[in-house]
Design an enzyme around this catalytic site. Structure first.
Site, PDB file in Angstrom:
ATOM      1  N   CYS A 246      23.649 -35.900 -50.512  1.00  0.00           N
ATOM      2  CA  CYS A 246      24.037 -36.924 -50.146  1.00  0.00           C
ATOM      3  C   CYS A 246      23.209 -36.753 -48.553  1.00  0.00           C
ATOM      4  O   CYS A 246      22.831 -35.895 -48.104  1.00  0.00           O
ATOM      5  CB  CYS A 246      25.463 -37.296 -49.684  1.00  0.00           C
ATOM      6  SG  CYS A 246      26.497 -37.415 -51.061  1.00  0.00           S
TER       7      CYS A 246
ATOM      8  N   THR B 102      30.984 -36.700 -40.699  1.00  0.00           N
ATOM      9  CA  THR B 102      31.082 -36.871 -41.804  1.00  0.00           C
ATOM     10  C   THR B 102      30.904 -35.350 -42.259  1.00  0.00           C
ATOM     11  O   THR B 102      30.124 -34.404 -41.873  1.00  0.00           O
ATOM     12  CB  THR B 102      30.056 -37.723 -42.733  1.00  0.00           C
ATOM     13  OG1 THR B 102      30.669 -37.875 -44.093  1.00  0.00           O
ATOM     14  CG2 THR B 102      28.924 -37.172 -42.618  1.00  0.00           C
TER      15      THR B 102
ATOM     16  N   HIS C 223      27.275 -42.658 -45.178  1.00  0.00           N
ATOM     17  CA  HIS C 223      27.099 -41.509 -46.123  1.00  0.00           C
ATOM     18  C   HIS C 223      26.572 -41.862 -47.559  1.00  0.00           C
ATOM     19  O   HIS C 223      27.356 -42.344 -48.347  1.00  0.00           O
ATOM     20  CB  HIS C 223      28.693 -40.575 -46.099  1.00  0.00           C
ATOM     21  CG  HIS C 223      28.539 -39.351 -46.894  1.00  0.00           C
ATOM     22  ND1 HIS C 223      29.300 -38.374 -46.367  1.00  0.00           N
ATOM     23  CD2 HIS C 223      28.098 -38.970 -47.892  1.00  0.00           C
ATOM     24  CE1 HIS C 223      29.254 -37.463 -47.333  1.00  0.00           C
ATOM     25  NE2 HIS C 223      28.330 -37.665 -48.514  1.00  0.00           N
TER      26      HIS C 223
END
Length: 164
Positions: free
Chosen positions: A32, A26, A49
């Site tokens: 995040c 990712t 995520h």
């Protein structure tokens, strides 16, 4: 990081699982947190995520479970269980949770640190050990996990690559 297309991409507020030899990655991890759960004995890994710590706050749309730490990690464990993973054999590696923006002299929002705290709380509740982490700071990251080597490759903006 693998420059070939052998890695499954996970978007923002998304989750997926892979079986070796596939890898999982990712990008756009600012505040995040990327949470990798894996069972090295059967070479399966999942990645969520996480964007926000808590699905129960405010008027947020909580229908996307992958968006929140308190729902995304539990959902990822369920997906892994459906693929035959014993939850007691899961381990975790996490990265992200940067404090990307400062709001005046006193920052009360602290989304990145709150995301990291929430992820650690949920993993503790599930008794999943955190084997390694690269969290905090003020720069974005991209990560890729290899279920065979169990290495998490991390590319941090202006800081380069490392493996944990």
């Amino acid at each position: 990081m693998d420059t070939s297309n052998n890695a499954v991409r996970v978007g923002i507020a998304d989750m997926k699982i892979v079986k070796a030899p596939q890898k999982i990655r990712t990008s756009s991890l600012g505040s995040c947190v990327g949470v990798v759960l894996y069972d090295e004995s059967i070479e399966i890994a999942g990645l969520v995520h996480v964007m926000l710590p808590d699905s129960n706050r405010g008027r947020l749309d909580s229908s996307n479970k992958a968006k929140f730490a308190d729902t995304g990690i539990y959902s990822l464990v369920e997906l892994l269980k459906d693929k035959g993973v014993n939850p007691n054999s899961l381990k975790a590696k996490i990265a992200g949770g940067a404090q990307m923006f400062q709001f005046g002299s006193k920052d009360t929002i602290r989304i990145g640190p709150r995301n990291v705290e929430a992820v650690k709380t949920v993993l503790s509740q599930l008794s999943i050990p955190i084997i390694a982490e690269d969290t905090g700071g003020s720069r974005g990251r991209s990560i890729e996990f290899d279920p065979i080597s169990t290495k998490l490759s991390i590319r941090t903006v202006k800081e380069g690559m490392k493996e944990i």
